[in-house]
Write an enzyme that holds these catalytic residues in place. Structure first.
Site, PDB file in Angstrom:
ATOM      1  N   LEU A  25       0.847  -1.179   0.000  1.00 11.40           N
ATOM      2  CA  LEU A  25       0.000   0.000   0.000  1.00 11.40           C
ATOM      3  C   LEU A  25       0.892   1.241   0.000  1.00 11.40           C
ATOM      4  CD1 LEU A  25      -2.672  -1.304   2.568  1.00 11.40           C
ATOM      5  CD2 LEU A  25      -2.908  -1.134   0.069  1.00 11.40           C
ATOM      6  N   GLU A  33      -8.584   2.545   9.238  1.00 14.49           N
ATOM      7  CA  GLU A  33      -9.081   2.163   7.920  1.00 14.49           C
ATOM      8  C   GLU A  33      -8.939   0.660   7.725  1.00 14.49           C
ATOM      9  OE1 GLU A  33     -10.373   1.785   4.130  1.00 14.49           O
ATOM     10  OE2 GLU A  33      -8.304   1.187   4.600  1.00 14.49           O
TER      11      GLU A  33
HETATM   12  N1  FOL Z   1      -9.556  -1.817   1.007  1.00 11.48           N
HETATM   13  C1  FOL Z   1      -9.489  -0.869   1.945  1.00 11.48           C
HETATM   14  N2  FOL Z   1     -10.550  -0.103   2.181  1.00 11.48           N
HETATM   15  N3  FOL Z   1      -8.376  -0.688   2.661  1.00 11.48           N
HETATM   16  C2  FOL Z   1      -7.276  -1.456   2.456  1.00 11.48           C
HETATM   17  O1  FOL Z   1      -6.259  -1.250   3.138  1.00 11.48           O
HETATM   18  C3  FOL Z   1      -7.298  -2.471   1.481  1.00 11.48           C
HETATM   19  N4  FOL Z   1      -6.231  -3.279   1.264  1.00 11.48           N
HETATM   20  C4  FOL Z   1      -6.324  -4.226   0.345  1.00 11.48           C
HETATM   21  C5  FOL Z   1      -7.513  -4.363  -0.386  1.00 11.48           C
HETATM   22  N5  FOL Z   1      -8.559  -3.577  -0.179  1.00 11.48           N
HETATM   23  C6  FOL Z   1      -8.475  -2.625   0.759  1.00 11.48           C
HETATM   24  C7  FOL Z   1      -5.189  -5.155   0.076  1.00 11.48           C
HETATM   25  N6  FOL Z   1      -4.132  -5.121   1.049  1.00 11.48           N
HETATM   26  C8  FOL Z   1      -4.418  -6.780   4.882  1.00 11.48           C
HETATM   27  C9  FOL Z   1      -3.209  -6.270   4.404  1.00 11.48           C
HETATM   28  C10 FOL Z   1      -3.133  -5.721   3.136  1.00 11.48           C
HETATM   29  C11 FOL Z   1      -4.265  -5.694   2.314  1.00 11.48           C
HETATM   30  C12 FOL Z   1      -5.449  -6.188   2.791  1.00 11.48           C
HETATM   31  C13 FOL Z   1      -5.524  -6.731   4.076  1.00 11.48           C
HETATM   32  C14 FOL Z   1      -4.490  -7.361   6.268  1.00 11.48           C
HETATM   33  O2  FOL Z   1      -3.506  -7.724   6.862  1.00 11.48           O
HETATM   34  N7  FOL Z   1      -5.712  -7.415   6.837  1.00 11.48           N
HETATM   35  C15 FOL Z   1      -6.039  -7.979   8.142  1.00 11.48           C
HETATM   36  C16 FOL Z   1      -6.059  -6.907   9.216  1.00 11.48           C
HETATM   37  C17 FOL Z   1      -4.728  -6.667   9.783  1.00 11.48           C
HETATM   38  C18 FOL Z   1      -4.750  -5.676  10.949  1.00 11.48           C
HETATM   39  O3  FOL Z   1      -5.738  -5.656  11.715  1.00 11.48           O
HETATM   40  O4  FOL Z   1      -3.794  -4.906  11.059  1.00 11.48           O
HETATM   41  C19 FOL Z   1      -7.443  -8.550   8.089  1.00 11.48           C
HETATM   42  O5  FOL Z   1      -7.738  -9.387   8.955  1.00 11.48           O
HETATM   43  O6  FOL Z   1      -8.229  -8.120   7.225  1.00 11.48           O
END
Ligand code: FOL
Length: 205
Positions: A25, A33
């Site tokens: 990102l 967010e």
């Molecule tokens: N859409 C939006 N609104 N925000 C984003 O940051 C986003 N990111 C992606 C796709 N759509 C998005 C792709 N990149 C994680 C990391 C990168 C990513 C998407 C998800 C991730 O690690 N998610 C975890 C949460 C981690 C935390 O709580 O710090 C999850 O459980 O969803």
């Protein structure tokens, strides 16, 4: 002829529609967010039947997006992870056997449907397309893509990957009421995450 599976694209973008830089990102971690992303992609749609128990949303992503997720968060928990790739699951770093690896969005959804029929996977709740650019582009070409949850990040960052201009592609922004109803929570106008502002928007076609 079956109707297409409804798809929701969820994306965060800068004012110039930048979504990525060097495989991740463009912005430093936006905690609130990212927490919103996790909540909304996990939340099941309001269900019509009271007797239905196990459903799970799916997150559909490309191989580079899969790789960009920190290993400790991968596969994204409480969601069926579908990775669009020509690789086999064995060659996809970190992919467990519950991760669906398929050559296209539609093939991935068909695989999930087959697993659900055989009782090997919960039935599909909502299907979210989570990027990156290639998979968003493919999704926008599908009839099932009707909703985009766009987070507008309040300042510019250097980017090498971009999301299409929804207005130019014939999409319409909907109001706060429809947004709140769709996501199942108050997403509250302009929000602040550390020193960066952001705003969640719902676009439909
Ligand atoms: N859409 C939006 N609104 N925000 C984003 O940051 C986003 N990111 C992606 C796709 N759509 C998005 C792709 N990149 C994680 C990391 C990168 C990513 C998407 C998800 C991730 O690690 N998610 C975890 C949460 C981690 C935390 O709580 O710090 C999850 O459980 O969803």
């Amino acid at each position: 002829e079956m109707p297409p599976t409804p798809l929701t694209l969820i994306v965060a973008a800068t004012p110039k529609n930048g979504i990525g830089k060097n495989g991740s990102l463009p912005w430093p971690m936006l905690k609130k967010e990212m927490a919103y992303f996790a909540r909304v992609t996990k939340r099941l749609p309001p269900s019509s039947s009271s007797q239905e128990t196990s459903r799970r949303n799916a997150v559909i992503m490309g191989r580079k997006t899969w790789t960009s997720i920190p290993p400790k968060f991968r596969p994204l928990k409480d969601r069926t992870n579908i990775v669009v790739s020509s690789l086999s699951r064995e060659d996809l770093e970190g992919a467990t056997d519950e991760v669906i690896v398929a050559g296209s969005i539609q093939a991935g959804l068909a695989d999930l449907e087959a697993r659900a029929r055989e009782g090997r996977s919960p039935a599909l709740g909502r299907a979210f397309v989570i990027g990156g650019a290639g998979v968003y582009g493919a999704a926008l070409g599908l009839e099932g893509a009707r909703n985009v949850l766009l987070t507008r990040v309040g300042r510019e960052y250097e980017c090498d990957t971009f999301f299409p201009d929804l207005e130019a592609e014939g999409w319409e922004r909907r109001g706060r009421g429809e947004l709140e109803e769709f996501v199942g929570e108050d997403v509250g106008g302009e929000q602040v995450d550390g020193e960066v502002g952001f705003e969640v928007q719902l676009w439909r076609r």
